[in-house]
Design a protein around this motif. Sequence first.
Motif, short mmCIF file in Angstrom:
data_model
loop_
_atom_site.label_atom_id
_atom_site.label_comp_id
_atom_site.label_asym_id
_atom_site.label_seq_id
_atom_site.Cartn_x
_atom_site.Cartn_y
_atom_site.Cartn_z
N ALA A 1 -3.63 6.54 7.29
CA ALA A 1 -3.07 7.89 7.21
C ALA A 1 -2.08 8.00 6.06
O ALA A 1 -2.07 8.99 5.32
N ALA A 2 -1.26 6.97 5.89
CA ALA A 2 -0.29 6.97 4.80
C ALA A 2 -1.00 6.95 3.45
O ALA A 2 -0.60 7.66 2.52
N ALA A 3 -2.05 6.17 3.33
CA ALA A 3 -2.80 6.10 2.08
C ALA A 3 -3.45 7.45 1.77
O ALA A 3 -3.42 7.91 0.63
N ARG A 4 -4.03 8.08 2.79
CA ARG A 4 -4.65 9.40 2.59
C ARG A 4 -3.61 10.42 2.15
O ARG A 4 -3.86 11.21 1.24
N ALA A 5 -2.45 10.43 2.80
CA ALA A 5 -1.41 11.41 2.48
C ALA A 5 -0.89 11.19 1.06
O ALA A 5 -0.60 12.15 0.35
N THR A 6 -0.78 9.94 0.64
CA THR A 6 -0.29 9.63 -0.69
C THR A 6 -1.31 10.02 -1.76
O THR A 6 -0.96 10.53 -2.80
N ALA A 7 -2.58 9.79 -1.46
CA ALA A 7 -3.62 10.04 -2.43
C ALA A 7 -4.04 11.51 -2.49
O ALA A 7 -4.65 11.94 -3.47
#
Length: 105
Positions: free
Chosen positions: A35-41
């Motif tokens: 989820a953090a990776a998706r939000a950052t990307a």
Amino acid sequence: MPTQIDHEESELLQAFEQGQLKSIASKSELAKFKAAARATALKDRRVNIRLSSGDLSDIQVKALEEGIPYQTLIASVLHKYVTGRLTERPAQRAPSAKGRSSKPL
């Protein structure tokens, strides 16, 4: 230019390729990381800015050195700044043309 790997890296690569490495992250931790990776990307907004030709050229050179698109570099720098991972450091004074220190007396 090929990168050389050392003995320890070679052992890790071999263990990975043989399926000997196991994840220690729980399913909830993995979900949180994803989820953090998706939000950052996620890039869902467009911004137009004006830059001086010199600044843009310097940014493009830095991006080329890093091997990334210059727009990605700009977005990364802005993201690091707003998340507190990039801070300004005091400007260093350059010596004067005659080799004297530019510090005030």
